[in-house]
Design a protein around this motif. Structure first.
Motif, mmCIF file in Angstrom:
data_model
loop_
_atom_site.group_PDB
_atom_site.id
_atom_site.type_symbol
_atom_site.label_atom_id
_atom_site.label_comp_id
_atom_site.label_asym_id
_atom_site.label_seq_id
_atom_site.Cartn_x
_atom_site.Cartn_y
_atom_site.Cartn_z
ATOM 1 N N ASP A 218 -49.303 -79.687 -23.680
ATOM 2 C CA ASP A 218 -48.567 -78.756 -24.541
ATOM 3 C C ASP A 218 -49.395 -78.256 -25.728
ATOM 4 O OD1 ASP A 218 -46.223 -78.468 -23.190
ATOM 5 O OD2 ASP A 218 -45.141 -80.041 -24.257
ATOM 6 N N LEU A 219 -50.558 -78.846 -25.941
ATOM 7 C CA LEU A 219 -51.353 -78.483 -27.117
ATOM 8 C C LEU A 219 -51.723 -77.002 -27.192
ATOM 9 C CD1 LEU A 219 -53.796 -81.497 -27.587
ATOM 10 C CD2 LEU A 219 -51.772 -80.936 -28.945
ATOM 11 N N PRO A 220 -52.043 -76.320 -26.082
ATOM 12 C CA PRO A 220 -52.388 -74.893 -26.194
ATOM 13 C C PRO A 220 -51.305 -74.050 -26.850
ATOM 14 C CG PRO A 220 -53.123 -75.719 -24.083
ATOM 15 C CD PRO A 220 -52.302 -76.816 -24.709
ATOM 16 N N LYS A 221 -50.043 -74.509 -26.810
ATOM 17 C CA LYS A 221 -48.970 -73.764 -27.479
ATOM 18 C C LYS A 221 -49.143 -73.753 -28.995
ATOM 19 C CE LYS A 221 -45.643 -74.983 -23.861
ATOM 20 N NZ LYS A 221 -44.397 -75.736 -23.553
ATOM 21 N N ARG A 222 -49.971 -74.661 -29.492
ATOM 22 C CA ARG A 222 -50.227 -74.717 -30.939
ATOM 23 C C ARG A 222 -51.222 -73.652 -31.377
ATOM 24 N NH1 ARG A 222 -49.516 -80.065 -32.746
ATOM 25 N NH2 ARG A 222 -50.083 -79.291 -34.825
ATOM 26 N N LEU A 223 -51.759 -72.897 -30.419
ATOM 27 C CA LEU A 223 -52.665 -71.789 -30.726
ATOM 28 C C LEU A 223 -51.980 -70.492 -30.305
ATOM 29 C CD1 LEU A 223 -56.037 -73.243 -29.356
ATOM 30 C CD2 LEU A 223 -55.229 -73.278 -31.718
ATOM 31 N N ALA A 228 -55.414 -70.405 -24.198
ATOM 32 C CA ALA A 228 -56.107 -71.681 -24.020
ATOM 33 C C ALA A 228 -55.400 -72.437 -22.901
ATOM 34 C CB ALA A 228 -56.095 -72.491 -25.311
ATOM 35 N N VAL A 229 -56.138 -73.291 -22.249
ATOM 36 C CA VAL A 229 -55.588 -74.097 -21.149
ATOM 37 C C VAL A 229 -56.121 -75.517 -21.284
ATOM 38 C CG1 VAL A 229 -55.452 -74.431 -18.655
ATOM 39 C CG2 VAL A 229 -55.495 -72.114 -19.595
ATOM 40 N N GLU A 264 -60.507 -75.933 -33.015
ATOM 41 C CA GLU A 264 -59.141 -76.291 -33.392
ATOM 42 C C GLU A 264 -58.442 -77.093 -32.301
ATOM 43 O OE1 GLU A 264 -55.455 -76.492 -35.501
ATOM 44 O OE2 GLU A 264 -57.588 -76.424 -36.015
ATOM 45 N N LEU A 265 -58.607 -76.696 -31.044
ATOM 46 C CA LEU A 265 -57.924 -77.434 -29.983
ATOM 47 C C LEU A 265 -58.513 -78.832 -29.816
ATOM 48 C CD1 LEU A 265 -55.593 -77.227 -28.095
ATOM 49 C CD2 LEU A 265 -57.078 -76.231 -26.364
ATOM 50 N N ARG A 270 -57.739 -84.798 -30.596
ATOM 51 C CA ARG A 270 -58.032 -86.117 -31.174
ATOM 52 C C ARG A 270 -56.827 -86.666 -31.937
ATOM 53 N NH1 ARG A 270 -62.968 -83.219 -32.054
ATOM 54 N NH2 ARG A 270 -64.641 -84.038 -30.740
ATOM 55 N N ILE A 271 -56.128 -85.788 -32.653
ATOM 56 C CA ILE A 271 -54.931 -86.217 -33.381
ATOM 57 C C ILE A 271 -53.874 -86.716 -32.403
ATOM 58 C CG2 ILE A 271 -52.975 -85.405 -34.767
ATOM 59 C CD1 ILE A 271 -54.944 -83.507 -36.190
ATOM 60 N N ALA A 272 -53.683 -85.991 -31.310
ATOM 61 C CA ALA A 272 -52.673 -86.382 -30.327
ATOM 62 C C ALA A 272 -52.973 -87.753 -29.739
ATOM 63 C CB ALA A 272 -52.602 -85.329 -29.212
ATOM 64 N N VAL A 273 -54.224 -87.999 -29.413
ATOM 65 C CA VAL A 273 -54.590 -89.307 -28.852
ATOM 66 C C VAL A 273 -54.274 -90.409 -29.858
ATOM 67 C CG1 VAL A 273 -56.505 -90.749 -28.063
ATOM 68 C CG2 VAL A 273 -56.365 -88.360 -27.328
ATOM 69 N N ASP A 274 -54.673 -90.206 -31.095
ATOM 70 C CA ASP A 274 -54.445 -91.238 -32.119
ATOM 71 C C ASP A 274 -52.954 -91.505 -32.319
ATOM 72 O OD1 ASP A 274 -57.157 -91.501 -32.497
ATOM 73 O OD2 ASP A 274 -57.229 -90.237 -34.298
ATOM 74 N N GLU A 275 -52.151 -90.438 -32.393
ATOM 75 C CA GLU A 275 -50.730 -90.607 -32.675
ATOM 76 C C GLU A 275 -49.993 -91.271 -31.503
ATOM 77 O OE1 GLU A 275 -50.048 -86.979 -35.892
ATOM 78 O OE2 GLU A 275 -49.237 -86.783 -33.863
#
Length: 383
Positions: A218-223, A228-229, A264-265, A270-275
């Motif tokens: 879902d991260l590409p939706k943040r751009l 992005a894929v 940015e992606l 990295r943030i997603a993995v940590d959280e």
């Protein structure tokens, strides 16, 4: 300027023969030895000296009679580990290897451009360096060619790819961002195994990894302003149905357009993995590997290529591509060093790239040779 389209038709049978020979004897990246030999023989036969780099890379140089700048034309050489199913009478004779991405056409077209330009060397201004590059499909032969000094003294660089989205005889140009940058990743999630009935006594690596997959894709939706894929293509965890997995492994690829979106992606990744790991009490080993940088065309060089193509083919056969592709191409390494442009040549084949039946029309290298020659001469005349 010569009418390179007419001149290319004169040597069409020669280009077809070259294309067929490349197609029948495809070689994987960094093993293009027979291919390189054929290229050298053709260039030397036309009075264009060559040299080898990286074992299989071939560099040819055509010096015009008049002083001027130096421009490079690149063609990739390697094939794919696929079994051909095109049914062509010149289909691959090497089991499990085929030219499913049109590199046979690219080589024949670049050789055709060399032949056409060599016929006019007495009026040619400047020099043309022909870069026959190995390993585009693998680890990025373009980067290693640059490290070996192939762009030293070069002022601009051009290249092209066949496209099943365009009819044969047509050309597509794209301004700015064209091909995506790619970054591959491998993540190992570590937990603690326990009986499936006593989940509280363990840390579920599979569950944590599954939550992470859901978050990552879902991260590409943040751009919101960029395409992005992010794809996870491999996921392995667990050995039995009634125990928590203590290890999970997943692999995937990130594709972005331009350096800002790329950075940015990866930051969000990295943030997603940590959280997610923190929420599940698991730990992760992350290997995020930078791959191809993407293709971002120079505006002025693309305008020059468009003008040259329109003069040669007519307005109805030249198209401005309005949407970048999320596929990758290591030509972007060259464009990080020198101004230039990468354009598309109509394949006349509707099957997609990397399909076992992909087979561009024999007219494709003829058109591409003429377009290459016209673009290069226009650059040399106007630089």
């Amino acid at each position: 300027m010569p009418d390179y389209l007419i001149e290319a038709e004169v040597i069409a049978s020669e280009l077809t023969g070259l294309r067929h020979s490349f197609h029948m004897d495809p070689e994987l990246g960094n093993h293009e030895f027979h291919t390189a030999g054929r290229i050298e023989a053709a260039l030397n036969g036309w009075g264009i000296p060559t040299r080898r780099l990286l074992d299989t890379a071939v560099i040819g140089r055509l010096d015009g009679a008049l002083p001027g700048p130096v421009v490079a034309l690149r063609a990739d050489m390697d094939a794919l580990p696929l079994t051909e199913a095109s049914g062509a009478d010149f289909a691959s004779r090497n089991p499990g290897v085929m030219h499913a991405c049109g590199h046979d056409v690219h080589m024949a077209a670049a050789l055709g451009a060399a032949r056409l330009l060599a016929n006019h060397r007495e009026t040619l201004k400047g020099s043309v360096v022909f870069l026959f590059q190995p390993d585009e499909e693998g680890q990025g032969g373009a980067r290693r060619m640059i490290e070996a000094g192939t762009l030293e003294g070069v002022d601009a660089v051009f290249g092209a790819h066949v496209s099943p989205d365009l009819p044969v005889g047509h050309v597509g140009v794209r301004y700015g961002k064209f091909y995506a940058a790619s970054d591959t990743f491998r993540i190992i999630v570590n937990g603690v195994s326990a009986h499936g009935a006593e989940r509280e006594k363990g840390i579920d690596a599979l569950g944590a990894a599954a939550a992470l997959v859901s978050r990552l894709i879902d991260l590409p939706k943040r751009l919101p302003n960029e395409r992005a894929v992010l794809s996870v293509g491999s996921f392995h965890a667990g050995t039995v149905m009634n125990a928590l997995a203590d290890r999970a492994e997943l692999e995937g690829i990130i594709r972005t357009l331009g350096p800002v979106a790329r950075a940015e992606l990866k930051r969000l990744f990295r943030i997603a993995v940590d959280e997610v790991m923190s929420a599940w009490g698991a730990t992760a080993e992350v290997n995020l590997r930078e791959s191809y940088p993407g293709v971002v065309n120079d505006e002025a060089m693309t305008a020059l290529a468009e003008r040259a193509a329109r003069s040669l083919l007519g307005d109805d056969r030249v198209h401005v591509i309005d949407r970048p592709t999320m596929t990758t191409e290591d030509f972007g390494y060259f464009l990080m060093e020198k101004p230039g442009s990468f354009y598309h040549i109509g394949a006349g084949c509707t099957l997609p790239l990397h399909n076992t039946g992909f087979l561009p029309d024999d007219q494709a290298p003829v058109t591409a040779a003429a377009v290459h020659a016209a673009v290069i001469e226009k650059y040399l005349m106007n630089a």
